[in-house]
Write a protein that holds these residues in place. Structure first.
Motif, PDB file in Angstrom:
ATOM      1  N   VAL A 323       1.230  -1.327  -0.203  1.00 31.00           N
ATOM      2  CA  VAL A 323      -0.035   0.668   0.074  1.00 31.00           C
ATOM      3  C   VAL A 323       0.671   1.147   0.012  1.00 31.00           C
ATOM      4  O   VAL A 323       1.950   1.481   0.763  1.00 31.00           O
ATOM      5  N   PRO A 324       0.789   1.977  -0.996  1.00 29.61           N
ATOM      6  CA  PRO A 324       1.695   3.399  -1.029  1.00 29.61           C
ATOM      7  C   PRO A 324       1.064   3.913  -0.035  1.00 29.61           C
ATOM      8  O   PRO A 324       0.816   4.128   0.797  1.00 29.61           O
ATOM      9  N   VAL A 325       2.721   5.318   0.724  1.00 28.56           N
ATOM     10  CA  VAL A 325       2.713   5.822   1.763  1.00 28.56           C
ATOM     11  C   VAL A 325       1.678   6.732   1.791  1.00 28.56           C
ATOM     12  O   VAL A 325       1.189   7.536   0.909  1.00 28.56           O
ATOM     13  N   ARG A 326       0.993   7.599   2.599  1.00 27.77           N
ATOM     14  CA  ARG A 326       0.363   8.517   2.860  1.00 27.77           C
ATOM     15  C   ARG A 326       1.380   9.693   3.392  1.00 27.77           C
ATOM     16  O   ARG A 326       2.577   9.529   2.959  1.00 27.77           O
ATOM     17  N   ARG A 327       1.051  11.044   2.178  1.00 26.92           N
ATOM     18  CA  ARG A 327       1.212  11.936   1.802  1.00 26.92           C
ATOM     19  C   ARG A 327       0.745  12.957   2.951  1.00 26.92           C
ATOM     20  O   ARG A 327      -0.002  13.568   3.150  1.00 26.92           O
ATOM     21  N   ASN A 328       1.379  14.149   3.558  1.00 25.99           N
ATOM     22  CA  ASN A 328       1.455  15.189   4.192  1.00 25.99           C
ATOM     23  C   ASN A 328       0.414  15.521   5.239  1.00 25.99           C
ATOM     24  O   ASN A 328      -0.591  15.803   5.678  1.00 25.99           O
ATOM     25  N   VAL A 329       0.708  13.991   6.087  1.00 27.66           N
ATOM     26  CA  VAL A 329      -0.185  13.925   6.928  1.00 27.66           C
ATOM     27  C   VAL A 329      -0.186  15.014   8.155  1.00 27.66           C
ATOM     28  O   VAL A 329      -1.318  15.316   8.997  1.00 27.66           O
ATOM     29  N   VAL A 335      -4.638  18.292   8.616  1.00 20.67           N
ATOM     30  CA  VAL A 335      -5.156  17.953   9.873  1.00 20.67           C
ATOM     31  C   VAL A 335      -6.892  18.239  10.057  1.00 20.67           C
ATOM     32  O   VAL A 335      -7.512  17.405  10.242  1.00 20.67           O
ATOM     33  N   GLU A 336      -6.486  19.739   9.621  1.00 20.51           N
ATOM     34  CA  GLU A 336      -7.587  20.238   9.735  1.00 20.51           C
ATOM     35  C   GLU A 336      -9.208  19.402   9.183  1.00 20.51           C
ATOM     36  O   GLU A 336     -10.436  19.146   9.540  1.00 20.51           O
ATOM     37  N   GLY A 337      -8.641  18.899   7.756  1.00 24.38           N
ATOM     38  CA  GLY A 337      -9.929  17.927   6.782  1.00 24.38           C
ATOM     39  C   GLY A 337      -9.693  16.727   7.544  1.00 24.38           C
ATOM     40  O   GLY A 337     -10.646  16.443   7.099  1.00 24.38           O
ATOM     41  N   LYS A 338      -8.750  15.968   8.319  1.00 25.43           N
ATOM     42  CA  LYS A 338      -9.095  14.651   9.161  1.00 25.43           C
ATOM     43  C   LYS A 338     -10.311  15.270   9.849  1.00 25.43           C
ATOM     44  O   LYS A 338     -11.084  14.146  10.520  1.00 25.43           O
ATOM     45  N   ALA A 339     -10.369  16.365  10.647  1.00 23.90           N
ATOM     46  CA  ALA A 339     -10.908  16.851  11.594  1.00 23.90           C
ATOM     47  C   ALA A 339     -12.834  16.900  10.716  1.00 23.90           C
ATOM     48  O   ALA A 339     -13.343  16.448  11.969  1.00 23.90           O
ATOM     49  N   LEU A 340     -12.581  17.767   9.909  1.00 27.22           N
ATOM     50  CA  LEU A 340     -14.197  17.619   9.372  1.00 27.22           C
ATOM     51  C   LEU A 340     -14.333  15.907   8.809  1.00 27.22           C
ATOM     52  O   LEU A 340     -15.478  16.008   8.940  1.00 27.22           O
ATOM     53  N   PHE A 341     -13.643  15.522   8.293  1.00 25.83           N
ATOM     54  CA  PHE A 341     -14.172  14.161   7.770  1.00 25.83           C
ATOM     55  C   PHE A 341     -14.262  13.227   8.736  1.00 25.83           C
ATOM     56  O   PHE A 341     -15.545  12.690   8.442  1.00 25.83           O
ATOM     57  N   THR A 342     -14.077  13.045  10.318  1.00 28.48           N
ATOM     58  CA  THR A 342     -14.234  12.642  11.464  1.00 28.48           C
ATOM     59  C   THR A 342     -15.864  13.338  11.894  1.00 28.48           C
ATOM     60  O   THR A 342     -16.823  12.746  12.256  1.00 28.48           O
ATOM     61  N   SER A 343     -15.887  14.443  12.261  1.00 26.65           N
ATOM     62  CA  SER A 343     -17.439  15.434  12.158  1.00 26.65           C
ATOM     63  C   SER A 343     -17.811  14.986  11.692  1.00 26.65           C
ATOM     64  O   SER A 343     -19.704  15.120  11.853  1.00 26.65           O
ATOM     65  N   ALA A 344     -17.777  14.507   9.958  1.00 26.56           N
ATOM     66  CA  ALA A 344     -18.423  14.831   9.158  1.00 26.56           C
ATOM     67  C   ALA A 344     -20.253  13.085   9.277  1.00 26.56           C
ATOM     68  O   ALA A 344     -20.915  13.696   9.288  1.00 26.56           O
ATOM     69  N   GLY A 345     -18.800  12.636  10.267  1.00 23.62           N
ATOM     70  CA  GLY A 345     -19.711  10.671  10.353  1.00 23.62           C
ATOM     71  C   GLY A 345     -18.939  10.041   8.851  1.00 23.62           C
ATOM     72  O   GLY A 345     -19.087   9.458   8.391  1.00 23.62           O
ATOM     73  N   CYS A 346     -18.137  10.749   8.252  1.00 18.23           N
ATOM     74  CA  CYS A 346     -17.714   9.849   7.329  1.00 18.23           C
ATOM     75  C   CYS A 346     -16.429   8.680   7.710  1.00 18.23           C
ATOM     76  O   CYS A 346     -16.649   7.193   7.341  1.00 18.23           O
ATOM     77  N   ILE A 347     -15.690   9.016   8.945  1.00 17.24           N
ATOM     78  CA  ILE A 347     -15.376   7.978   9.277  1.00 17.24           C
ATOM     79  C   ILE A 347     -16.334   7.009   9.535  1.00 17.24           C
ATOM     80  O   ILE A 347     -15.432   5.909  10.339  1.00 17.24           O
TER      81      ILE A 347
END
Length: 464
Positions: A323-329, A335-347
């Motif tokens: 699997v390819p490595v993550r970028r720009n973690v 980081v902000e986008g990850k929080a939005l991904f979680t709060s929107a319920g996508c997770i």
């Protein structure tokens, strides 16, 4: 002088790579360690962000298994021809493509055809209403369960499908415009009349990297996340598909394919050889054309066309793609986008963390903390994405949660950004805005985000 400079540069690069790799590998185990996010495939993560990012073998294979992977690689990309032939015989008589790699280009995602192009990276599932002997879709008389759009010289293909799109404009809550294109599929050049009640489901080729790790996830881990009756009341009711295992001759958990209709990688590979290329194996010894009116319906008297060793090598190749490595973690926007991904319920469906079980036949996949962003379960995605074609327990509006790892490298590897099961979405935001059903609440939260927040959300998904 030039050789000395290159030598110094090479040493510097090696040292930097070793430092990077050691810092990441040291942080494999803790789920709450931010560094572990880089390692999407655990210890089987490939540190390549270029056009070959999807095509690396597991890093820790012994020499004998590396050789099997290499043989499988060659077989995956082998071009089949009509028999008799000294190399790769058995193509057809009807088929969709000539090799695995022709659909899964660079082990990645298929592309929908443009104007005047053939649907080489797509296939079209067919059935009629009802259930087969094992709960499977009922094949269409004279056509089977897949439309064969190509044929050998002197033979007649089953037909083709024309794709047209209807564009509809929408606006986010902040007034920013976007549009979605809805496909319409029309049969043409059919070799015989198609029944009027045929159910059609278009599919683009999905990426094949990381599948061995997904197969290694324990069944109980997957079932623990299932909530078919939504007992917790969160609006998410993922359910498992239970499908027919041809080898064991019993019903088991499905986990591969757009509707999780395949139980394991060996059957997935063998079914693709048979349905897509017209190649018979010990699992599927009958030609895909058998029973169709334009061909002799007698069983293949010469035995199956692909040897067990070559089938298993192809299976092993797919099973051991890293699997390819993550970028720009650690980028603030990601980081902000990850929080939005979680709060929107996508997770809730695209689950970030999974741990594989223990597989004594392949220790490299065992006990790995991976980040596939899927639960491998079926979810109702609403009428907008419905194909209205049941597949075992998967209903006409249900699809398996697609893994998101590597999705941000699609443009680099495959040269396009077509997403969803039929490639209708032309970018990630369109893919999000097609979500409905159980994902409607999450989509509505994205709809209400500001432009800055939406950009951050996409940056996060592109980092996966």
């Amino acid at each position: 002088m030039r050789k000395t400079t290159l030598a110094v540069l090479s040493i510097f690069v090696v040292v930097m790579l070793l430092q990077f790799a050691c810092r990441k590998v040291d942080s494999l185990t803790p789920v709450d360690n931010p560094d572990s996010e880089w390692l999407s495939g655990g210890s089987q993560t490939a540190f390549d962000q270029g056009s070959g990012a999807f095509s690396h073998a597991f890093s820790s294979l012994p020499a004998n298994l590396e050789r099997i992977h290499e043989i499988g690689d060659a077989q995956f990309n082998a071009t089949f021809v009509s028999a008799p032939a000294p190399l790769n015989p058995g193509l057809g008589p009807i088929f969709n493509n000539v090799s695995c790699g022709s659909c899964h280009v660079s082990d990645g995602r298929g592309k929908v055809p443009g104007l005047g192009e053939s649907a080489a990276n797509m296939l079209f599932r067919l059935s009629i209403p009802g259930e087969g002997e094992h709960g499977n879709p009922v094949p269409v008389p004279g056509y089977g369960d897949q439309l064969q759009t190509r044929a050998l010289f002197g033979k007649q293909r089953e037909g083709d499908v024309t794709i047209t799109y209807t564009e509809t404009g929408y606006k986010f809550a902040d007034g920013t415009s976007y549009s979605l294109r809805a496909p319409t599929y029309t049969f043409n050049s059919l070799y015989m009349t198609m029944p009027g009640n045929v159910l059609l489901s278009p599919r683009v080729a999905a990426p094949v990297f990381g599948l061995g790790l997904l197969e290694a996830i324990d069944e109980n881990t997957i079932l623990t996340n299932a909530d078919p009756d939504d007992k917790d009341g969160d609006g998410i009711s993922g359910k498992a598909n239970i499908v027919w295992d041809v080898y064991s001759q019993k019903k088991v958990l499905g986990r591969f394919g757009w509707k999780a209709n395949q139980p394991n990688l060996l059957q997935q590979v063998a079914a693709a050889y048979n349905g897509d290329i017209g190649i018979t194996t010990f699992l599927f010894p009958k030609e895909s054309s058998e029973g169709q009116t334009q061909f002799d319906s007698a069983p293949n008297s010469k035995g199956y066309e692909l040897s067990d060793s070559l089938l298993y090598s192809t299976h092993f190749y797919v099973r051991t793609l890293a699997v390819p490595v993550r970028r720009n973690v650690t980028d603030s926007k990601v980081v902000e986008g990850k929080a939005l991904f979680t709060s929107a319920g996508c997770i809730k469906c695209h689950k970030a963390d999974m741990r594989t079980g223990v597989d004594v036949t392949l220790p490299q996949v065992s006990n790995q903390l991976i980040h596939p962003y899927t639960d491998l379960l079926l979810h109702d995605m609403g009428t907008g994405l419905a194909d209205n074609r049941p597949d075992f327990l998967a209903g006409g509006t249900e699809w398996r949660t697609a893994p998101l790892w590597g999705i941000g490298l699609t443009q680099k590897v495959n040269g396009h950004t077509n997403f969803l099961h039929d490639g209708r979405a032309r970018n990630l935001m369109e893919a999000i805005m097609w979500h409905g059903g159980e994902a409607l609440s999450a989509k509505n939260k994205v709809n209400n985000m500001s432009q800055k927040q939406r950009d951050a959300l996409i940056s996060f998904v592109e980092s996966l």
